[in-house]
Design a protein around this motif. Structure first.
Motif, short mmCIF file in Angstrom:
data_model
loop_
_atom_site.label_atom_id
_atom_site.label_comp_id
_atom_site.label_asym_id
_atom_site.label_seq_id
_atom_site.Cartn_x
_atom_site.Cartn_y
_atom_site.Cartn_z
N ILE A 153 -10.59 -2.56 -13.24
CA ILE A 153 -9.45 -2.82 -12.35
C ILE A 153 -8.97 -1.46 -11.84
CG2 ILE A 153 -7.16 -3.83 -12.17
CD1 ILE A 153 -7.97 -5.54 -14.67
N HIS A 154 -9.01 -1.27 -10.51
CA HIS A 154 -8.76 0.05 -9.94
C HIS A 154 -7.79 -0.04 -8.76
CE1 HIS A 154 -9.65 4.19 -8.85
NE2 HIS A 154 -9.95 3.81 -7.61
N LYS A 155 -6.78 0.82 -8.78
CA LYS A 155 -5.80 0.94 -7.70
C LYS A 155 -5.15 -0.40 -7.36
CE LYS A 155 -6.43 3.84 -4.36
NZ LYS A 155 -7.01 4.53 -3.19
N CYS A 156 -4.80 -1.16 -8.39
CA CYS A 156 -4.07 -2.42 -8.20
C CYS A 156 -2.61 -2.21 -8.58
CB CYS A 156 -4.68 -3.53 -9.05
SG CYS A 156 -6.32 -4.05 -8.47
N THR A 157 -1.75 -3.00 -7.98
CA THR A 157 -0.32 -2.97 -8.28
C THR A 157 0.05 -4.29 -8.94
OG1 THR A 157 0.14 -1.52 -6.41
CG2 THR A 157 1.99 -2.80 -7.29
N PHE A 158 0.62 -4.21 -10.13
CA PHE A 158 1.07 -5.38 -10.86
C PHE A 158 2.59 -5.43 -10.77
CE2 PHE A 158 -3.04 -4.37 -12.56
CZ PHE A 158 -3.62 -5.61 -12.79
N VAL A 159 3.12 -6.54 -10.26
CA VAL A 159 4.56 -6.63 -10.04
C VAL A 159 5.07 -8.00 -10.46
CG1 VAL A 159 4.21 -7.23 -7.61
CG2 VAL A 159 6.40 -6.31 -8.33
N ASP A 160 6.19 -8.00 -11.15
CA ASP A 160 6.93 -9.22 -11.49
C ASP A 160 6.11 -10.29 -12.22
OD1 ASP A 160 9.23 -8.17 -10.46
OD2 ASP A 160 9.03 -9.14 -8.52
N GLY A 161 5.40 -9.87 -13.25
CA GLY A 161 4.79 -10.87 -14.14
C GLY A 161 5.89 -11.45 -15.02
#
Length: 186
Positions: A153-161
């Motif tokens: 997993i590369h250059k991903c943004t994880f928001v509001d899990g």
């Protein structure tokens, strides 16, 4: 017992929420124009590090399969099903609900405003690559990697899990998260 990555991320998420709710500590509001802080072990150029490396370095994803662009949740769901090799380009923010990702997939955001929201991205297969996506807006986990291996997993943004941003659990092995960003908007 030992602490898993999932446990550590959960503790960090609660700490951030606690500090924010008490209005103490530094301003941790993310600036979407900020670039990630380079990893000292990396080359200093996130694009140069885009080939799988680290523990997930054996991932080949969809390999040389012809890329297919998807712009709807139903097209995305069909594209990621099964174990046939596929390279999927996500165009836009797709409200996916929960979706199971099959083995041998490369999933790439078409641009900086491409991603998967509204449910859990479930990775239970092997040999999967995610790049340049916004993932989140789920009431549960934004992504759950369960019993999977060779995941990059590369250059991903994880928001509001709602529960966890990216849970890596139940015997998952050889997983790399590289140059990713985690934050909450609330």
């Amino acid at each position: 017992g030992s602490i898993t990555i999932s446990d550590a991320l959960l503790v960090a998420q609660y700490y951030v929420k606690l500090i924010d709710s008490l209005n103490c500590g530094p301003d941790i509001t993310p600036d979407p124009t900020d670039e990630p802080t380079p990893n000292p072990g990396a080359t200093g150029n996130p694009d140069a590090d885009s080939d799988p490396h680290g523990y997930g370095g054996s991932a080949t994803g969809g390999g040389n399969a012809s890329p297919q662009t998807v712009s709807s949740a139903s097209a995305f769901d069909s594209a990621v099903d099964g174990s046939n090799a596929a390279v999927i380009i996500v165009n836009g923010i797709l409200n996916i609900g929960s979706v199971d990702i099959g083995s041998n997939k490369t999933i790439i955001g078409a641009n900086g405003n491409s991603g998967l929201r509204g449910g859990t991205v479930k990775v239970g297969g092997n040999n999967v690559i995610f790049k340049n996506l916004i993932i989140g807006g789920a009431s549960g986990d934004a992504m759950e990697i369960t019993g999977a291996s060779n995941i990059f997993i590369h250059k991903c943004t994880f928001v509001d899990g709602g529960d966890g941003s990216c849970d890596i659990v139940r015997g998952s092995d050889n997983v790399t998260l590289s140059w990713c960003r985690f934050y909450y908007e609330d």
